[in-house]
Design a protein around this motif. Structure first.
Motif, mmCIF file in Angstrom:
data_model
loop_
_atom_site.group_PDB
_atom_site.id
_atom_site.type_symbol
_atom_site.label_atom_id
_atom_site.label_comp_id
_atom_site.label_asym_id
_atom_site.label_seq_id
_atom_site.Cartn_x
_atom_site.Cartn_y
_atom_site.Cartn_z
ATOM 1 N N LYS A 1 -7.708 1.421 1.735
ATOM 2 C CA LYS A 1 -8.279 1.693 0.415
ATOM 3 C C LYS A 1 -7.315 2.456 -0.494
ATOM 4 O O LYS A 1 -7.689 2.888 -1.566
ATOM 5 C CB LYS A 1 -9.570 2.495 0.565
ATOM 6 C CG LYS A 1 -10.681 1.711 1.240
ATOM 7 C CD LYS A 1 -11.953 2.518 1.269
ATOM 8 C CE LYS A 1 -13.072 1.711 1.888
ATOM 9 N NZ LYS A 1 -14.335 2.445 1.893
ATOM 10 N N SER A 2 -6.073 2.623 -0.062
ATOM 11 C CA SER A 2 -5.117 3.384 -0.862
ATOM 12 C C SER A 2 -4.682 2.582 -2.083
ATOM 13 O O SER A 2 -4.863 1.377 -2.164
ATOM 14 C CB SER A 2 -3.895 3.751 -0.019
ATOM 15 O OG SER A 2 -3.153 2.597 0.280
ATOM 16 N N ARG A 3 -4.091 3.278 -3.014
ATOM 17 C CA ARG A 3 -3.527 2.613 -4.181
ATOM 18 C C ARG A 3 -2.311 1.805 -3.751
ATOM 19 O O ARG A 3 -1.734 2.036 -2.700
ATOM 20 C CB ARG A 3 -3.130 3.644 -5.223
ATOM 21 C CG ARG A 3 -4.341 4.346 -5.786
ATOM 22 C CD ARG A 3 -3.941 5.266 -6.872
ATOM 23 N NE ARG A 3 -5.135 5.908 -7.398
ATOM 24 C CZ ARG A 3 -5.145 6.666 -8.462
ATOM 25 N NH1 ARG A 3 -4.039 6.892 -9.111
ATOM 26 N NH2 ARG A 3 -6.258 7.197 -8.877
ATOM 27 N N THR A 4 -1.926 0.875 -4.603
ATOM 28 C CA THR A 4 -0.814 -0.014 -4.244
ATOM 29 C C THR A 4 0.279 0.022 -5.299
ATOM 30 O O THR A 4 0.045 0.370 -6.453
ATOM 31 C CB THR A 4 -1.307 -1.460 -4.091
ATOM 32 O OG1 THR A 4 -1.865 -1.894 -5.332
ATOM 33 C CG2 THR A 4 -2.335 -1.591 -2.985
ATOM 34 N N ASN A 5 1.463 -0.344 -4.869
ATOM 35 C CA ASN A 5 2.583 -0.602 -5.772
ATOM 36 C C ASN A 5 2.769 -2.104 -5.807
ATOM 37 O O ASN A 5 2.711 -2.763 -4.767
ATOM 38 C CB ASN A 5 3.865 0.062 -5.265
ATOM 39 C CG ASN A 5 3.812 1.566 -5.380
ATOM 40 O OD1 ASN A 5 3.209 2.115 -6.299
ATOM 41 N ND2 ASN A 5 4.446 2.239 -4.445
ATOM 42 N N ALA B 1 0.849 -1.198 0.000
ATOM 43 C CA ALA B 1 0.000 0.000 0.000
ATOM 44 C C ALA B 1 0.882 1.245 0.000
ATOM 45 O O ALA B 1 1.906 1.289 0.674
ATOM 46 C CB ALA B 1 -0.907 -0.004 1.223
ATOM 47 N N ARG B 2 0.495 2.265 -0.761
ATOM 48 C CA ARG B 2 1.275 3.503 -0.827
ATOM 49 C C ARG B 2 1.149 4.305 0.456
ATOM 50 O O ARG B 2 1.976 5.133 0.755
ATOM 51 C CB ARG B 2 0.826 4.338 -2.016
ATOM 52 C CG ARG B 2 1.171 3.701 -3.330
ATOM 53 C CD ARG B 2 0.786 4.582 -4.480
ATOM 54 N NE ARG B 2 0.977 3.863 -5.733
ATOM 55 C CZ ARG B 2 0.516 4.271 -6.883
ATOM 56 N NH1 ARG B 2 -0.152 5.400 -6.970
ATOM 57 N NH2 ARG B 2 0.720 3.553 -7.970
ATOM 58 N N SER B 3 0.071 4.088 1.200
ATOM 59 C CA SER B 3 -0.100 4.730 2.506
ATOM 60 C C SER B 3 -0.706 3.701 3.445
ATOM 61 O O SER B 3 -0.993 2.586 3.055
ATOM 62 C CB SER B 3 -1.000 5.959 2.395
ATOM 63 O OG SER B 3 -2.324 5.565 2.115
ATOM 64 N N ASN C 1 -3.591 3.550 4.613
ATOM 65 C CA ASN C 1 -5.024 3.388 4.385
ATOM 66 C C ASN C 1 -5.307 2.100 3.613
ATOM 67 O O ASN C 1 -4.675 1.824 2.597
ATOM 68 C CB ASN C 1 -5.540 4.603 3.599
ATOM 69 C CG ASN C 1 -7.030 4.588 3.407
ATOM 70 O OD1 ASN C 1 -7.686 3.573 3.572
ATOM 71 N ND2 ASN C 1 -7.556 5.746 3.050
#
Length: 97
Positions: free
Chosen positions: A47-51, A41-43, A45
């Protein structure tokens, strides 16, 4: 094709981020090679976007036979020797230019 999830855990705690869409690529006498995708997770959260990062794990199974075969061997020494050899070859190729 069946996808697996590979994990390294200590009790309920992940020691490494799990590999998603994992596949066993090779099985040897003392272990296996597993490839998959690590999702981070990028943050914090949920529900955040992921790498996503492709990963390959080499898993060594420490059987009695493996311990006997590896006695006196240090894989870090071999890796250091390979790195030193590559460095020497790189220096030689640059000197030829």
């Amino acid at each position: 094709m069946t996808w697996l999830r590979a994990q390294v855990v200590d009790g309920a705690r992940d020691l490494l981020p799990p590999l998603h869409q994992a596949t066993v690529k090779r099985i040897t006498t003392h272990g296996m090679v597993i490839r998959g995708t690590e999702t981070i997770a990028r943050s914090g959260n949920a529900k955040s976007r992921t790498n996503q990062h492709p990963q390959t794990w080499w898993v060594m199974v420490w059987t009695g036979q493996a311990i006997d075969d590896m006695e006196g061997e240090d894989p870090l020494d071999e890796l250091a020797d390979r790195k030193a050899a590559r460095k020497v070859l790189h220096i030689r190729s640059e000197n030829r230019r």
